[in-house]
Design an enzyme around this catalytic site. Structure first.
Site, PDB file in Angstrom:
ATOM      1  CG  ASP A 102      -2.158   0.704   1.129  1.00 57.12           C
ATOM      2  OD1 ASP A 102      -2.169   1.768   0.491  1.00 57.12           O
ATOM      3  OD2 ASP A 102      -3.177   0.212   1.652  1.00 57.12           O
ATOM      4  CG  ASP A 203      -4.146   5.982   0.917  1.00 56.66           C
ATOM      5  OD1 ASP A 203      -5.055   5.202   1.226  1.00 56.66           O
ATOM      6  OD2 ASP A 203      -3.980   7.098   1.466  1.00 56.66           O
ATOM      7  CD  GLU A 245      -8.715   5.006  -1.206  1.00 61.11           C
ATOM      8  OE1 GLU A 245      -9.576   4.748  -0.366  1.00 61.11           O
ATOM      9  OE2 GLU A 245      -7.684   5.658  -0.929  1.00 61.11           O
ATOM     10  CG  HIS A 319      -8.643  -0.415   5.126  1.00 63.54           C
ATOM     11  ND1 HIS A 319      -8.549  -0.518   3.757  1.00 63.54           N
ATOM     12  CD2 HIS A 319      -8.145   0.804   5.450  1.00 63.54           C
ATOM     13  CE1 HIS A 319      -8.014   0.594   3.274  1.00 63.54           C
ATOM     14  NE2 HIS A 319      -7.762   1.408   4.279  1.00 63.54           N
ATOM     15  CG  ASP A 320     -10.938   3.013   4.228  1.00 62.37           C
ATOM     16  OD1 ASP A 320     -10.385   3.083   5.345  1.00 62.37           O
ATOM     17  OD2 ASP A 320     -10.353   3.296   3.164  1.00 62.37           O
TER      18      ASP A 320
HETATM   19  C1  GLC Z   1      -7.521   5.966   2.168  1.00 58.34           C
HETATM   20  C2  GLC Z   1      -7.356   4.794   3.097  1.00 58.34           C
HETATM   21  C3  GLC Z   1      -7.881   5.175   4.437  1.00 58.34           C
HETATM   22  C4  GLC Z   1      -7.063   6.333   4.940  1.00 58.34           C
HETATM   23  C5  GLC Z   1      -7.085   7.499   3.947  1.00 58.34           C
HETATM   24  C6  GLC Z   1      -6.016   8.497   4.261  1.00 58.34           C
HETATM   25  O1  GLC Z   1      -8.844   6.288   1.927  1.00 58.34           O
HETATM   26  O2  GLC Z   1      -7.977   3.674   2.560  1.00 58.34           O
HETATM   27  O3  GLC Z   1      -7.855   4.119   5.345  1.00 58.34           O
HETATM   28  O4  GLC Z   1      -7.572   6.775   6.157  1.00 58.34           O
HETATM   29  O5  GLC Z   1      -6.812   7.056   2.639  1.00 58.34           O
HETATM   30  O6  GLC Z   1      -4.743   7.961   4.029  1.00 58.34           O
END
Ligand code: GLC
Length: 544
Positions: A102, A203, A245, A319-320
């Site tokens: 990641d 990310d 993402e 995880h979110d």
């Molecule tokens: C992404 C991650 C999340 C994190 C955010 C800031 O959305 O998946 O868990 O809090 O980025 O890094």
């Protein structure tokens, strides 16, 4: 085993996401660790996955569970050592499993050396690695809000400047306009490629081109230019898989990211389907029942929009996000049936599926007293909404349904103390339903959700229609059943899913009568009806 030197190997792959803090502890400190992941590789090999997306394991003060990185080239000590990480990469590779790291490139921790240096003065080294604006202590540069609540600007009195942070105060945004910063990031990525890492999850990558002065956070004007440079400089090997993402991506945009001719990324995570159960005009905390026709139209748009052009990633959980069986299934009476149905609905689609730890055993959401939530977003949400005078019961209902902590309870391995996650005190609550829902019980039961996922993964490897077939939505307005076909020149697939706990009437299209049953969550198909959460797949034609 897939040949991972081949361009596009990941189109036939299934990935599994590990949130290391909650996966498996081995040293009794209550926090999952890398040796714990190694100890569970045989389990993952049995499931049949091709790669692990590993949430951040880098050194970090853990303000956002590792998404706040203080050293990109070191491991957070409670997770283990660099030697452990090297062993994980090697042990996974032996089992045909790639490690996908990641990468958080949008921001660092405020405890990163770069930021500490930046604080030394306006002309200090690395000052320009971050985004600063002059101004008095009472007037932030503008009214942009941070994703985790509060203003997106933080004042540093010693400098008389504000820095920009899209997420927490402890996550200052990196300044991608600075070429030296970009080079430092590419260099760091090569460090991991040299260690044998076979891909990256990027990310919030759609935020790197931000222009906060113009109130642009996602999809800034230079976004794609930056991504192409990143890809050219850091992702040189054909076989590397990259998934960005991108909360802001629509189909068009995802096409640009993932079109192989564009030389950007393999695929993106997009979240459009994630809002089909939110109240209009609200955000993820504003609950509404699932609108199945809306979900189906959304899936159809993505399946058709990227067909022959880019590539989809397929996921319900991460995880979110809350647990899908609690969200769109039934996590009590029909937990097993509905978890399988949701798996079938997703794994029949075109794209690369991602399974989030525990999804393969049907882990569920959790309800905790507010003081026990760990997630920074959840805590801030509670504080903000209570300060606005909202009813506590409503705020808690949103948290129960949507908190990121639903996904972060420790993995349920067995019926022993702490679900077999740790011999110590777990860093976060174990879901009390672990005595029934755990991996050991799943492995002992041939009808378990685990083996259903295992079969879905194997099917994707056996029948090219899963990878290549085009998509046709059946019965778009049906509010109970999600059914679709996939088709190549010589193979056809029918996927049928009852999204309700009721028996509903449904007829198999005549051209699939007598088709080859590939998988189902009830023993035999009943004529003309679907039982609660029933699903099945039928196949016609093909060479086998
Ligand atoms: C992404 C991650 C999340 C994190 C955010 C800031 O959305 O998946 O868990 O809090 O980025 O890094």
């Amino acid at each position: 085993m897939l040949d991972k030197t081949k361009r596009g190997w990941w189109k036939s792959a299934v990935f599994y996401q590990i949130y290391p803090k909650s996966f498996q502890d081995t040293d009794g400190d209550g926090i999952g660790d890398i040796p714990g992941i190694i100890s569970r590789l045989d389990y993952l090999e049995k499931l049949g996955i091709d790669g692990i997306w590993l949430s951040p394991v880098y050194d970090s003060p853990q303000a956002d569970n590792g998404y706040d990185i203080s050293d990109y080239e070191a491991i957070w000590p409670p997770f283990g050592s660099m030697a452990d990480m090297e062993r994980l990469i090697a042990e996974a590779k032996k089992r045909g499993i790639s490690i996908i790291m990641d990468l958080v490139l949008n921001h660092s921790s405020d405890e990163h050396l770069w930021f500490k240096q930046a604080l030394r003065g306006r002309n200090a080294p690395c000052h320009d690695y971050y985004i600063w604006r002059d101004g008095g202590p009472d007037t932030p540069p503008n009214d942009l809000r941070a994703t985790f609540g509060g203003p997106a600007w933080e004042y540093v009195p010693a400098l008389g400047q504000w820095y920009f942070h899209q997420f927490a105060v402890k996550q200052p945004d990196l300044n991608w306009a600075n070429p030296e910063l970009r080079r430092a990031l590419y260099h760091m990525i090569r460090f991991w490629v040299d260690k044998g890492v076979e891909g990256f999850r990027l990310d919030v990558i759609d935020n790197i081109g931000k222009e906060p002065d113009n109130r642009i956070t996602a999809r800034g004007p230079k976004l794609h230019e930056y991504i192409r440079e990143l890809s050219r400089e850091a992702f040189r090997e054909e076989g590397l898989v990259t998934v960005g993402e991108a909360w802001s991506a629509d189909v068009e945009e995802a096409g640009s990211y993932s079109d192989p001719d564009g030389r950007e990324l393999s695929m993106v995570f997009q979240f459009e389907h994630n809002f089909v159960d939110c109240a209009p005009g609200g955000d993820k905390w504003d609950l509404a029942p699932l609108d199945l026709p809306k979900l189906k139209r959304c899936v159809e748009r993505w399946q058709k929009g990227l067909y022959g052009r880019g590539w989809n990633s397929l996921f319900w959980d991460n995880h979110d996000l809350p647990r899908i069986v609690s969200r769109w299934g039934d996590d009590s009476r029909y937990r097993v049936e509905s978890a399988k149905m949701l798996a079938a609905a997703l794994h029949g689609l075109q794209g690369t599926p991602y399974i989030y730890q525990g999804e393969e055993i049907g882990m569920t959401n959790i309800r905790l007293p507010i003081g026990e939530y760990e997630d920074i977003e959840t805590r801030n949400l509670y504080r903000e909404r209570m300060a606005q005078g909202r009813a506590e019961a409503d705020v808690m209902a949103s948290i129960y349904a949507r908190s990121r902590d639903n996904a972060r309870t420790p993995m349920q391995w067995d019926g022993g103390p702490n679900a077999g996650f740790t011999a110590g005190t777990p860093w976060f609550a174990v879901n009390p339903n672990y005595t029934d829902i755990n991996a050991e019980a799943a492995l002992d039961d041939p009808e378990s959700i685990f083996y259903f996922y295992q079969r879905l993964i194997a099917l994707r490897k056996t029948h090219p229609v899963f990878r290549d077939g085009d998509f046709t939505l059946l019965d778009p307005e049906n509010e109970q059943v999600f059914a679709y076909t996939r088709e190549t020149g010589d193979e056809r697939l029918l996927v049928v899913c009852n999204f309700t706990g009721e028996t509903v009437s449904w007829r198999i299209p005549p051209d699939f009568e007598g088709g080859q049953p590939l998988i189902a969550n009830y023993p035999a198909q009943a004529k003309g009806t679907l039982r609660p959460y029933e699903c099945f797949m039928l196949r016609r034609g093909g060479r086998r």
